[in-house]
Design an enzyme around this catalytic site. Structure first.
Site, PDB file in Angstrom:
ATOM      1  N   ILE A  95      10.276  -7.342  12.445  1.00  0.00           N
ATOM      2  CA  ILE A  95      10.456  -7.746  13.844  1.00  0.00           C
ATOM      3  C   ILE A  95       9.175  -8.327  14.446  1.00  0.00           C
ATOM      4  CG2 ILE A  95      12.374  -6.153  14.264  1.00  0.00           C
ATOM      5  CD1 ILE A  95      10.346  -4.382  15.814  1.00  0.00           C
ATOM      6  N   VAL A 130       5.195   3.035   9.918  1.00  0.00           N
ATOM      7  CA  VAL A 130       6.465   3.709   9.677  1.00  0.00           C
ATOM      8  C   VAL A 130       6.304   4.445   8.351  1.00  0.00           C
ATOM      9  CG1 VAL A 130       8.943   3.476   9.295  1.00  0.00           C
ATOM     10  CG2 VAL A 130       7.790   1.973  10.938  1.00  0.00           C
ATOM     11  N   HIS A 144       5.852  -5.106   2.153  1.00  0.00           N
ATOM     12  CA  HIS A 144       5.940  -6.325   2.938  1.00  0.00           C
ATOM     13  C   HIS A 144       5.901  -7.496   1.957  1.00  0.00           C
ATOM     14  CE1 HIS A 144       4.716  -4.441   6.870  1.00  0.00           C
ATOM     15  NE2 HIS A 144       4.230  -3.552   6.029  1.00  0.00           N
ATOM     16  N   HIS A 200       7.505   1.354   1.980  1.00  0.00           N
ATOM     17  CA  HIS A 200       8.021   0.001   2.118  1.00  0.00           C
ATOM     18  C   HIS A 200       6.998  -1.014   1.648  1.00  0.00           C
ATOM     19  CE1 HIS A 200       5.964   0.849   5.959  1.00  0.00           C
ATOM     20  NE2 HIS A 200       5.779  -0.455   6.096  1.00  0.00           N
TER      21      HIS A 200
END
Length: 119
Positions: free
Chosen positions: A36, A101, A107, A105
């Site tokens: 986002i 977060v 990127h 994950h």
């Protein structure tokens, strides 16, 4: 419990469909969606569907899920047509590295020149 969805985790909520995201790729074990706050023309987050707080913990506890995340990152680069010009896979581990977060994950960044060393 590690590996299990966490009720207070933003990315677990995205996987469950409780929080909207622009999904670009999904496999049995991974989920990928547009960041986002993109830092490049292509900026996609790839997460394992299992919950581990960071990449190091994921790799130690579930190496196959970590490998699946990297495989998906490569597939996304090809899908986004940045595999031929170069792309970066970033795995921030810990707040000091910029992780905000705490669900493992990666990127996937590309679509412009990426400087080295990074910020």
């Amino acid at each position: 419990m590690a590996g299990e969805p966490q009720a207070d985790c933003l990315f677990c909520k995205i996987v469950k469909g409780e929080v909207p995201a622009t999904v670009v790729h999904e496999t049995e074990t991974t989920y990928a969606f547009r960041d986002i706050n993109p830092q490049a023309p292509t900026h996609v987050l790839v997460i394992p569907k299992v919950h581990y707080p960071d990449a190091a913990t994921l790799a130690a506890a579930d190496p196959q899920a970590a490998a699946d995340m990297l495989t998906a990152a490569g597939e996304i680069a090809a899908q986004e047509k940045i595999d031929g010009t170069g792309f970066r896979i970033v795995l921030n581990t810990g707040a000091g590295a910029g992780q905000t977060v705490f669900h493992a994950h990666a990127h996937v960044l590309g679509g412009r020149g990426l400087q080295w060393p990074p910020g």
